[in-house]
Scaffold this active site. Structure first.
Site, PDB file in Angstrom:
ATOM      1  CG  ASP A   1      67.365   9.772 -49.694  1.00  0.00           C
ATOM      2  OD1 ASP A   1      66.371  11.233 -49.883  1.00  0.00           O
ATOM      3  OD2 ASP A   1      68.654  10.164 -50.382  1.00  0.00           O
ATOM      4  NE  ARG A   2      58.931   4.275 -47.738  1.00  0.00           N
ATOM      5  CZ  ARG A   2      57.937   4.353 -47.322  1.00  0.00           C
ATOM      6  NH1 ARG A   2      57.839   5.027 -45.493  1.00  0.00           N
ATOM      7  NH2 ARG A   2      57.074   3.983 -47.385  1.00  0.00           N
TER       8      ARG A   2
END
Length: 366
Positions: A90-91
Site C-alpha cells: 500500500d501507498r
C-alpha cells in the site's frame, strides 16, 4: 449495492459475504499509521554468504512499491528490471518491505550505496544472495490496522470477527485490482492478448539501456489480463458462496484423488479454461460462459490454467476496542491475500484516502 459499486457497463465489483450481509461500517486509512504492513521474508541461513543481489528491508510511507523500485534503480544505476520485490504494498500506509538490487562485484561499495538509500527511506536490514527477489518469495504479511468511526453493534461485530478467525472468509481479489469502475476490465476486452510480452523476450526492440518499445504496453496488457482472470475467479467464488459450497470440495476438484485433505480451490482461467472436471468443472465453465467477451481474452493465449484457494483464513487474528467507535486489529495473511477482502466481509469500508482525490489502485498487498 450502490452505483459506485457497479460500473455503468455492468461489471460486478462487490461480491457476497460469507454471512450474507455486513454488520457495521468503518473508516480506514485516516492516517498512514492506521494501516501498518510488515512483510515476512525469512533470511536464508547463508545470508552472510554473499551473492550478486543486495537485499534491503525498507520502511516507507506514502510511496507505492513500483515508485520505490524505480528510485532504487536510479540510485543504483541499474535497470528497473534488476530491482526485485515480493509483492505490491500500500501507498497510504506504513509498510516494511524487502527489495533486491543487482550489484555484482560492488560489495565494497554497499555501505555508501545504503547511505544514499537512507536519504530517502530507513534501511532496517540487509544481506546479499545469489538471485533476485521475485513475486511470492515472502512467507506472508503481518498487518496492524486501526478502524475509525465504527458504526454497528459491538457484540455483532465481535461475533463476526470471531467467525472470521475460526472459519475465514471468501478469498476474493480486491476490487482495486479492476481499476476505477472496472476500467481495467474494459481495457481487457479491447487489448490484443498476443502482444503480451513472453518471458523469452523475443521480438522486443530495445531503446537505450533496459528500455523497450513495447515494455510499457506489455506491462499494461499484463495488468488487464490479470484483472480479467481475477474477475472471473471472483464470479466463480461468488457462485459458490451463494450456493453455500465455498468451503466444501466438489466432485472434480483437481488433485482430490491424491489428497483427501486438499484445499478447496477455484479457477484462474487459462488456455483450456479450467483444470477442474465433473461437477466442479461444469460449474466453473457455466459461470464463465455467462461472460463470453471476457472468456474470449484467453482464447489466443498460452497461459496455463491455475488454481487459487476459495477461502482466506487469517492467522492470529486479534482485536480490541478503543472506546465504542475505534477498533484495532492484528493478523497475518499469506501472499496474494488482501486485508481489504477480510475487512469487507464484516464492514462497509470507507477508504479515507479517496477524499483527497487519490487513486485507490495502490491499496494492494501481495
Amino acid at each position: 449495492m450502490t452505483d459506485a459499486q457497479h460500473a455503468s457497463n455492468g461489471w460486478r465489483l462487490d461480491w457476497p459475504t460469507s454471512s450474507g450481509s455486513r454488520v457495521a461500517s468503518a473508516r480506514i486509512k485516516s492516517l498512514p499509521g492506521d494501516f501498518f504492513v510488515d512483510e515476512d521474508l525469512s533470511m536464508p541461513d547463508d545470508s552472510g554468504g554473499g551473492g550478486e543481489h543486495l537485499c534491503l528491508r525498507l520502511e516507507k510511507v506514502g510511496d507505492n512499491t513500483d515508485y520505490v523500485a524505480r528510485q532504487l534503480a536510479n540510485i543504483c544505476g541499474c535497470r528497473h528490471f534488476d530491482v526485485g520485490f515480493c509483492g505490491l504494498k500500500d501507498r497510504h500506509a506504513v509498510t516494511r518491505q524487502w527489495f533486491s538490487l543487482y550489484r555484482p562485484g560492488q560489495e565494497d561499495d554497499d555501505g555508501a550505496f545504503i547511505q544514499a538509500v537512507e536519504e530517502h527511506w530507513p534501511v532496517l536490514a540487509q544481506y546479499r544472495q545469489a538471485r533476485k527477489l521475485r513475486r511470492g518469495d515472502h512467507q506472508g504479511n503481518r498487518f496492524e490496522l486501526v478502524l475509525k468511526d465504527v458504526v454497528g453493534d459491538t457484540s455483532a461485530i465481535d461475533a463476526a470477527l470471531a467467525r472470521l478467525r475460526d472459519l475465514g472468509c471468501p478469498n476474493y481479489f480486491g476490487s482495486q485490482r479492476f481499476g476505477h469502475g472496472g476500467a481495467n476490465l474494459d481495457r481487457a476486452l479491447t487489448m490484443d492478448p498476443t502482444t503480451l510480452n513472453r518471458r523469452s523476450g523475443r521480438n522486443v526492440k530495445k531503446r537505450g539501456r533496459g528500455r523497450s518499445t513495447s515494455g510499457s504496453r506489455d506491462s499494461k496488457n499484463v495488468l488487464y489480463f490479470s484483472a480479467a482472470r481475477s474477475w472471473l475467479f471472483n464470479e466463480v467464488l461468488a457462485h459458490r458462496v451463494e450456493t453455500g459450497t465455498w468451503l466444501e470440495p466438489l466432485e472434480g476438484e483437481p488433485g482430490a484423488c491424491e489428497n483427501q485433505n486438499l484445499m478447496v480451490t477455484g479457477p484462474l482461467w487459462g488456455d483450456g479454461g479450467t483444470e477442474a472436471v465433473s461437477v466442479q468443472g461444469e460449474i466453473e465453465r457455466s459461470v464463465v460462459a455467462e461472460h463470453p467477451q471476457l472468456a474470449a481474452v484467453f482464447s489466443t493465449t498460452r497461459m496455463k490454467p491455475e488454481r487459487r484457494p476459495l477461502s482466506l483464513k487469517p492467522e492470529g487474528l486479534e482485536w480490541h476496542w478503543d472506546g465504542n467507535d475505534q477498533l484495532r486489529l492484528s493478523f497475518r495473511l499469506a501472499p496474494g491475500q488482501y486485508a481489504t477482502t477480510l475487512l469487507d466481509d464484516v464492514f462497509d469500508i470507507m477508504d479515507a484516502t479517496t477524499f483527497i482525490g487519490e487513486n485507490c489502485a495502490n491499496s494492494v498487498v501481495q
